[in-house]
Scaffold this motif. Structure first.
Motif, short mmCIF file in Angstrom:
data_model
loop_
_atom_site.label_atom_id
_atom_site.label_comp_id
_atom_site.label_asym_id
_atom_site.label_seq_id
_atom_site.Cartn_x
_atom_site.Cartn_y
_atom_site.Cartn_z
N LEU A 34 -8.10 0.18 8.61
CA LEU A 34 -7.10 -0.43 7.73
C LEU A 34 -7.00 0.33 6.40
O LEU A 34 -5.91 0.49 5.85
CB LEU A 34 -7.44 -1.90 7.48
N CYS A 35 -8.14 0.82 5.90
CA CYS A 35 -8.11 1.64 4.67
C CYS A 35 -7.33 2.93 4.92
O CYS A 35 -6.56 3.37 4.06
CB CYS A 35 -9.53 1.95 4.20
N VAL A 38 -3.66 2.11 4.84
CA VAL A 38 -3.13 1.96 3.48
C VAL A 38 -2.85 3.33 2.87
O VAL A 38 -1.78 3.55 2.30
CB VAL A 38 -4.12 1.16 2.60
N CYS A 52 0.35 -6.21 1.37
CA CYS A 52 -0.53 -6.71 2.42
C CYS A 52 -0.20 -8.17 2.68
O CYS A 52 -0.41 -9.02 1.82
CB CYS A 52 -1.99 -6.57 2.00
N LEU A 71 -9.52 -2.33 0.49
CA LEU A 71 -8.15 -1.85 0.60
C LEU A 71 -7.61 -1.45 -0.77
O LEU A 71 -6.92 -0.42 -0.90
CB LEU A 71 -7.24 -2.92 1.22
N GLU A 72 -7.92 -2.23 -1.81
CA GLU A 72 -7.49 -1.88 -3.16
C GLU A 72 -8.13 -0.58 -3.62
O GLU A 72 -7.49 0.27 -4.24
CB GLU A 72 -7.82 -3.02 -4.13
N ILE A 82 -2.34 -2.22 -3.97
CA ILE A 82 -1.88 -3.16 -2.96
C ILE A 82 -1.36 -4.40 -3.66
O ILE A 82 -1.76 -4.73 -4.77
CB ILE A 82 -2.96 -3.53 -1.91
#
Length: 128
Positions: A34-35, A38, A52, A71-72, A82
């Protein structure tokens, strides 16, 4: 000389962030992918933000906090951020509790007053 017209509106397409839908619970092995998603979306769109959609993330817990923090971090390392879409109130409260602040779609920025809000002025107050 002729050229093929690209589909879509160029200005709107350049301002529209990509959406990453998170469906949970997300396992530890899926976080790295998922990273990467992104970073890839930030590179592809060039908007500087990835939305997201966290409505389907499941019950809020530390796993969700860890995922969003990673993710951020991945987005910031790629030069972006995000933004959350449809966070549950419990998730929003949990993020506030651990000190993580995310921009949420549909909410005004903290620096800007909400629309329709005016400051009251008392008689005799000096003009600013």
């Amino acid at each position: 000389m002729s050229y093929a017209r690209l589909p879509g509106l160029p200005i709107v397409d350049a301002m529209t962030p990509a959406v990453l839908t998170l469906v949970g619970p997300v396992t530890r092995d899926e976080v790295t992918g998922l990273c990467d998603d992104v970073r890839r979306l930030l590179d592809a769109t060039g908007t500087g933000a990835v939305v997201c959609d966290v409505a389907g993330l499941g019950p809020p817990g530390l796993e969700a906090v860890d995922l969003l923090a990673r993710l951020e971090l991945a987005a910031r390392r790629a030069g972006g951020r995000i933004r959350l879409r449809d966070p549950a109130p419990a998730l929003h409260a949990l993020l506030d509790l651990v000190g993580l602040r995310f921009e949420v779609e549909g909410q005004p920025e903290q620096r800007e007053p909400a629309l329709g809000v005016e400051e009251a002025v008392e008689p005799g107050d000096p003009a600013v």
